[in-house]
Design an enzyme around this catalytic site. Structure first.
Site, PDB file in Angstrom:
ATOM      1  N   TRP A 225       0.816  -1.226   0.000  1.00 38.52           N
ATOM      2  CA  TRP A 225       0.000   0.000   0.000  1.00 38.52           C
ATOM      3  C   TRP A 225       0.847   1.272   0.000  1.00 38.52           C
ATOM      4  O   TRP A 225       0.332   2.352  -0.205  1.00 38.52           O
ATOM      5  CB  TRP A 225      -0.914   0.028   1.239  1.00 38.52           C
ATOM      6  N   ASN A 226       2.153   1.173   0.297  1.00 36.80           N
ATOM      7  CA  ASN A 226       2.885   2.429   0.545  1.00 36.80           C
ATOM      8  C   ASN A 226       3.244   3.196  -0.730  1.00 36.80           C
ATOM      9  O   ASN A 226       3.356   4.416  -0.701  1.00 36.80           O
ATOM     10  CB  ASN A 226       4.101   2.222   1.468  1.00 36.80           C
TER      11      ASN A 226
ATOM     12  N   LYS B 272      -2.306  -8.561  -7.682  1.00 37.54           N
ATOM     13  CA  LYS B 272      -3.083  -8.490  -6.440  1.00 37.54           C
ATOM     14  C   LYS B 272      -2.560  -7.263  -5.685  1.00 37.54           C
ATOM     15  O   LYS B 272      -1.493  -7.301  -5.066  1.00 37.54           O
ATOM     16  CB  LYS B 272      -2.884  -9.788  -5.640  1.00 37.54           C
ATOM     17  N   PRO B 273      -3.298  -6.131  -5.758  1.00 40.85           N
ATOM     18  CA  PRO B 273      -2.835  -4.933  -5.036  1.00 40.85           C
ATOM     19  C   PRO B 273      -3.198  -5.038  -3.554  1.00 40.85           C
ATOM     20  O   PRO B 273      -4.006  -5.886  -3.172  1.00 40.85           O
ATOM     21  CB  PRO B 273      -3.643  -3.804  -5.696  1.00 40.85           C
ATOM     22  N   ALA B 274      -2.601  -4.177  -2.738  1.00 42.80           N
ATOM     23  CA  ALA B 274      -2.911  -4.171  -1.308  1.00 42.80           C
ATOM     24  C   ALA B 274      -4.379  -3.779  -1.113  1.00 42.80           C
ATOM     25  O   ALA B 274      -4.905  -2.914  -1.820  1.00 42.80           O
ATOM     26  CB  ALA B 274      -2.009  -3.179  -0.582  1.00 42.80           C
ATOM     27  N   SER B 275      -5.028  -4.404  -0.122  1.00 42.03           N
ATOM     28  CA  SER B 275      -6.456  -4.128   0.108  1.00 42.03           C
ATOM     29  C   SER B 275      -6.698  -2.690   0.563  1.00 42.03           C
ATOM     30  O   SER B 275      -7.795  -2.169   0.390  1.00 42.03           O
ATOM     31  CB  SER B 275      -7.002  -5.091   1.170  1.00 42.03           C
TER      32      SER B 275
ATOM     33  N   GLY C 176       6.640  -6.374  -0.288  1.00 42.79           N
ATOM     34  CA  GLY C 176       5.888  -6.305   0.965  1.00 42.79           C
ATOM     35  C   GLY C 176       6.773  -6.715   2.122  1.00 42.79           C
ATOM     36  O   GLY C 176       8.000  -6.588   2.058  1.00 42.79           O
ATOM     37  N   SER C 177       6.148  -7.227   3.168  1.00 45.04           N
ATOM     38  CA  SER C 177       6.907  -7.510   4.394  1.00 45.04           C
ATOM     39  C   SER C 177       7.693  -8.819   4.268  1.00 45.04           C
ATOM     40  O   SER C 177       7.317  -9.720   3.513  1.00 45.04           O
ATOM     41  CB  SER C 177       5.939  -7.603   5.573  1.00 45.04           C
TER      42      SER C 177
ATOM     43  N   GLU D  32      11.006  -8.119  -2.955  1.00 48.51           N
ATOM     44  CA  GLU D  32      11.390  -6.778  -2.494  1.00 48.51           C
ATOM     45  C   GLU D  32      10.769  -6.621  -1.114  1.00 48.51           C
ATOM     46  O   GLU D  32       9.565  -6.350  -0.992  1.00 48.51           O
ATOM     47  CB  GLU D  32      10.835  -5.716  -3.453  1.00 48.51           C
ATOM     48  N   LEU D  33      11.590  -6.792  -0.066  1.00 47.93           N
ATOM     49  CA  LEU D  33      11.014  -6.915   1.277  1.00 47.93           C
ATOM     50  C   LEU D  33      11.401  -5.752   2.189  1.00 47.93           C
ATOM     51  O   LEU D  33      11.826  -4.705   1.720  1.00 47.93           O
ATOM     52  CB  LEU D  33      11.422  -8.271   1.865  1.00 47.93           C
TER      53      LEU D  33
ATOM     54  N   CYS E 268      10.208   1.478   2.589  1.00 51.43           N
ATOM     55  CA  CYS E 268      11.154   0.407   2.910  1.00 51.43           C
ATOM     56  C   CYS E 268      12.595   0.912   2.924  1.00 51.43           C
ATOM     57  O   CYS E 268      13.455   0.292   3.527  1.00 51.43           O
ATOM     58  CB  CYS E 268      11.011  -0.719   1.898  1.00 51.43           C
TER      59      CYS E 268
ATOM     60  N   GLU F 283      14.852  -4.483  -9.358  1.00 45.92           N
ATOM     61  CA  GLU F 283      13.827  -3.822 -10.175  1.00 45.92           C
ATOM     62  C   GLU F 283      14.410  -2.536 -10.730  1.00 45.92           C
ATOM     63  O   GLU F 283      15.319  -1.942 -10.149  1.00 45.92           O
ATOM     64  CB  GLU F 283      12.580  -3.557  -9.329  1.00 45.92           C
TER      65      GLU F 283
HETATM   66  P1  NAP Z   1       2.418  -7.033   3.593  1.00 42.69           P
HETATM   67  O1  NAP Z   1       1.511  -7.177   4.735  1.00 42.69           O
HETATM   68  O2  NAP Z   1       3.450  -8.061   3.367  1.00 42.69           O
HETATM   69  O3  NAP Z   1       1.459  -6.891   2.301  1.00 42.69           O
HETATM   70  C1  NAP Z   1       1.955  -6.681   1.006  1.00 42.69           C
HETATM   71  C2  NAP Z   1       1.033  -7.330   0.004  1.00 42.69           C
HETATM   72  O4  NAP Z   1       0.976  -8.723   0.260  1.00 42.69           O
HETATM   73  C3  NAP Z   1      -0.415  -6.848   0.070  1.00 42.69           C
HETATM   74  O5  NAP Z   1      -0.972  -6.859  -1.220  1.00 42.69           O
HETATM   75  C4  NAP Z   1      -1.076  -7.905   0.936  1.00 42.69           C
HETATM   76  O6  NAP Z   1      -2.460  -8.016   0.713  1.00 42.69           O
HETATM   77  C5  NAP Z   1      -0.354  -9.130   0.427  1.00 42.69           C
HETATM   78  N1  NAP Z   1      -0.395 -10.259   1.342  1.00 42.69           N
HETATM   79  C6  NAP Z   1      -0.468 -10.265   2.698  1.00 42.69           C
HETATM   80  N2  NAP Z   1      -0.496 -11.535   3.164  1.00 42.69           N
HETATM   81  C7  NAP Z   1      -0.438 -12.346   2.070  1.00 42.69           C
HETATM   82  C8  NAP Z   1      -0.453 -13.763   1.893  1.00 42.69           C
HETATM   83  N3  NAP Z   1      -0.507 -14.618   2.916  1.00 42.69           N
HETATM   84  N4  NAP Z   1      -0.391 -14.242   0.632  1.00 42.69           N
HETATM   85  C9  NAP Z   1      -0.332 -13.400  -0.426  1.00 42.69           C
HETATM   86  N5  NAP Z   1      -0.328 -12.048  -0.314  1.00 42.69           N
HETATM   87  C10 NAP Z   1      -0.367 -11.543   0.923  1.00 42.69           C
HETATM   88  O7  NAP Z   1       3.225  -5.679   3.614  1.00 42.69           O
HETATM   89  P2  NAP Z   1       2.654  -4.213   3.849  1.00 42.69           P
HETATM   90  O8  NAP Z   1       2.497  -4.015   5.300  1.00 42.69           O
HETATM   91  O9  NAP Z   1       1.493  -3.961   2.962  1.00 42.69           O
HETATM   92  O10 NAP Z   1       3.840  -3.348   3.239  1.00 42.69           O
HETATM   93  C11 NAP Z   1       4.865  -2.860   4.001  1.00 42.69           C
HETATM   94  C12 NAP Z   1       6.093  -3.731   3.851  1.00 42.69           C
HETATM   95  O11 NAP Z   1       6.526  -3.714   2.495  1.00 42.69           O
HETATM   96  C13 NAP Z   1       7.254  -3.188   4.647  1.00 42.69           C
HETATM   97  O12 NAP Z   1       7.937  -4.247   5.247  1.00 42.69           O
HETATM   98  C14 NAP Z   1       8.128  -2.517   3.594  1.00 42.69           C
HETATM   99  O13 NAP Z   1       9.466  -2.398   3.971  1.00 42.69           O
HETATM  100  C15 NAP Z   1       7.919  -3.419   2.431  1.00 42.69           C
HETATM  101  N6  NAP Z   1       8.234  -2.751   1.163  1.00 42.69           N
HETATM  102  C16 NAP Z   1       9.343  -3.150   0.492  1.00 42.69           C
HETATM  103  C17 NAP Z   1       9.689  -2.504  -0.696  1.00 42.69           C
HETATM  104  C18 NAP Z   1      10.913  -2.923  -1.461  1.00 42.69           C
HETATM  105  O14 NAP Z   1      11.010  -2.565  -2.620  1.00 42.69           O
HETATM  106  N7  NAP Z   1      11.836  -3.676  -0.888  1.00 42.69           N
HETATM  107  C19 NAP Z   1       8.908  -1.463  -1.194  1.00 42.69           C
HETATM  108  C20 NAP Z   1       7.785  -1.091  -0.465  1.00 42.69           C
HETATM  109  C21 NAP Z   1       7.452  -1.754   0.707  1.00 42.69           C
HETATM  110  P3  NAP Z   1      -3.535  -7.331   1.721  1.00 42.69           P
HETATM  111  O15 NAP Z   1      -3.297  -5.871   1.635  1.00 42.69           O
HETATM  112  O16 NAP Z   1      -4.844  -7.748   1.150  1.00 42.69           O
HETATM  113  O17 NAP Z   1      -3.262  -7.895   3.084  1.00 42.69           O
END
Ligand code: NAP
Length: 482
Positions: free
Chosen positions: A156-157, A180-183, A233-234, A255-256, A289, A462
């Site tokens: 979502w960020n 699949k975008p963030a909810s 994501g995380s 990309e975590l 991130c 990327e």
């Molecule tokens: P997240 O909870 O991991 O969610 C990211 C995406 O994954 C969302 O679309 C989420 O969907 C989905 N997701 C969650 N659980 C899942 C599962 N079990 N199976 C499949 N998809 C699943 O992360 P966030 O809190 O949204 O984002 C913040 C994190 O992203 C931070 O740790 C940040 O550092 C990291 N990030 C990294 C980068 C990079 O380039 N390295 C860039 C930006 C952000 P829902 O929204 O529907 O739950």
């Protein structure tokens, strides 16, 4: 005249997209404005059956798209980019509404996101192969061919940029996608997909599904038709998805999370270092991130740097996305405030001084005061990203000590270094365990630079000339010549 907010609402679509068709569902997910908590719209809560349909659509579209003329794909990317440019205000406002980031900052993200479409349009035209004489007397030709239908899961960020950073190279290479975008921020993705359709992207090349993440992620990762997963994501979710991809041996990019160190030496321009710290840290209210998670300053100048930084941070205006002069918006959800509060409490318990800010903002809701602290223990900040507007400053004594601390973290995404000593910059730039290192700058993200991490921050790159490699397989054709 249409206000930016209205331009944003005009692009809001409450449906997912499969094979070019809008899809609605029986149940829906509410999306709110983090600044007010008001619901701005709903998206369908889709499940396994719709995800399977989206995968089939991407698989059906793959043969024609992957064999299409790369110059034609480049033209579609450019036409899409032109529509994104035309709709900058609307897309930025939509993003500001669902994510809460200031409108001006959201416009910056649209330009950054669009940079990936433009850059990868060029990469489609440079899908170069090689020729080589074989020791067997043959001629070997290599082709870079599309990996296959891809699953792309985004956070979502950065609702626009995290998506175009994947779709640009995927489409340039000839891959099709299920997104699949963030909810919390699905509308920007859906609006971008609609603009892609208007730009002439064939039906089924881009499919967007919204709904329960675990269900959709489970189907995407289990499917043998999906040949690649790219996830941003995380770290815990990334780890789980990588495991789920193992049985079908998919290509995976991750990309975590990060816990970026920012290091300031005595010989740095302190004013500049503080200014760049603000730029790097407060984008998206500290929810990036790559934002500095822990600032290490050589002891001799730590108090002075922290004073200058605190002065700048105190001057940041906090507020809603469309208010004048706002630099820091709300956090994405209530539990994000709990985390920043807990990190601040840990610092205070360890004896840190609060130089500015220090708690929830008087506006209430999801707003937190931009905060700077000095002193305390850095251990927590090596292990966990705060993901909020808190800058902890820790004094250090020697180069070896600070490099050891910087590297003593499970993460390795971004890092920053401020010094006027070029030898030191090169020495530390190479020693630091991170995918990226900014020297005398807090801004490292651009479509032309490779973006990605090491250790628990993931793998794959990327953007840049490397970004397309994640979406191609190298095929060798050996010719026996007479
Ligand atoms: P997240 O909870 O991991 O969610 C990211 C995406 O994954 C969302 O679309 C989420 O969907 C989905 N997701 C969650 N659980 C899942 C599962 N079990 N199976 C499949 N998809 C699943 O992360 P966030 O809190 O949204 O984002 C913040 C994190 O992203 C931070 O740790 C940040 O550092 C990291 N990030 C990294 C980068 C990079 O380039 N390295 C860039 C930006 C952000 P829902 O929204 O529907 O739950």
């Amino acid at each position: 005249m249409t206000s930016p907010r209205d331009a944003g609402l005009k692009l809001l679509r409450e449906h997912a997209l499969i094979a070019g068709n809008p899809v609605t569902g029986a149940s829906r997910i509410a999306v709110d404005d983090p600044a007010t908590g008001d619901v701005i719209g709903h998206v369908p809560d889709l499940g396994a059956a719709e995800t399977e349909r989206a995968i089939t659509a991407a698989a059906d579209a793959f043969p024609d798209w992957s064999r299409s003329d790369p110059h034609a794909r480049a033209q579609i990317l450019r036409d899409w980019a032109a529509l994104v440019d035309e709709n900058t205000d609307g897309l930025a406002a939509l993003m500001a509404l669902e994510n809460g980031k200031p409108f001006a900052e959201a416009k910056g993200e649209v330009a950054y996101a669009n940079g990936f479409l433009k850059w990868f349009a060029g990469e489609a035209e440079r899908l170069l192969g090689e020729t080589q004489d074989s020791p067997l007397g043959h001629l070997i030709l290599t082709f870079r061919q599309a990996v296959g239908p891809c699953a792309l899961i985004t956070p979502w960020n950065f609702p626009a940029a995290m998506l175009t950073r994947k779709l640009g190279p995927a489409f340039a290479a000839g891959c099709t996608a299920v997104v699949k975008p963030a909810s919390q921020t699905p509308f920007t993705a859906i609006a971008l997909a609609e603009l892609a359709d208007r730009a002439g992207l064939p039906k089924g090349v881009l499919n967007v599904v919204t709904g329960d993440a675990a269900t959709i992620g489970g189907v995407l990762t289990a499917s043998p038709l999906i040949r690649k997963l790219s996830f941003t994501g995380s770290t815990p979710v990334g780890r789980k998805l990588a495991e789920q991809c193992a049985p079908t041996l998919k290509r995976v990019s991750m990309e975590l999370g990060g816990a970026a160190p920012l290091i300031v030496f005595t010989d740095a321009d302190l004013e500049h270092a503080a200014e760049e710290t603000v730029k790097g840290k407060f984008r998206n209210a500290g929810q990036t991130c790559v934002c500095p998670n822990r600032v290490y300053v050589e002891a001799l100048v730590a108090a002075e740097y922290a004073r200058v930084l605190a002065e700048k941070v105190a001057a940041l205006t906090v507020g809603g996305a469309f208010e004048d002069g706002v630099k820091v918006g709300p956090l994405i959800e209530d539990k994000a405030l709990d985390k920043v509060e807990a990190h601040l409490a840990a610092l205070k318990k360890d004896g840190a001084k609060v130089l500015t800010g220090g708690g929830r903002h008087e506006r209430g809701g999801r707003f937190f005061q931009p905060t700077v602290t000095l002193g305390g223990d850095d251990a927590l900040f090596r292990e966990e990203e705060t993901f909020g507007p808190l800058v902890p400053v820790f004094p250090f004594e020697s180069e070896d000590e600070v490099v050891a601390k910087a590297n003593d973290s499970p993460f390795g995404l971004a890092s920053y270094l401020f010094t006027r000593d070029l030898d030191r910059a090169m020495r530390i730039g190479r020693r630091i365990e991170a995918g990226m290192c900014g020297v005398n700058t807090g801004l490292i993200s651009t479509p032309v630079a490779p973006f990605g991490g090491v250790k628990q921050s993931g793998y794959g790159r990327e953007g840049s000339v490397h970004g397309i490699d994640e979406y191609v397989d190298v095929k060798a054709v050996t010719l026996a010549l007479k």
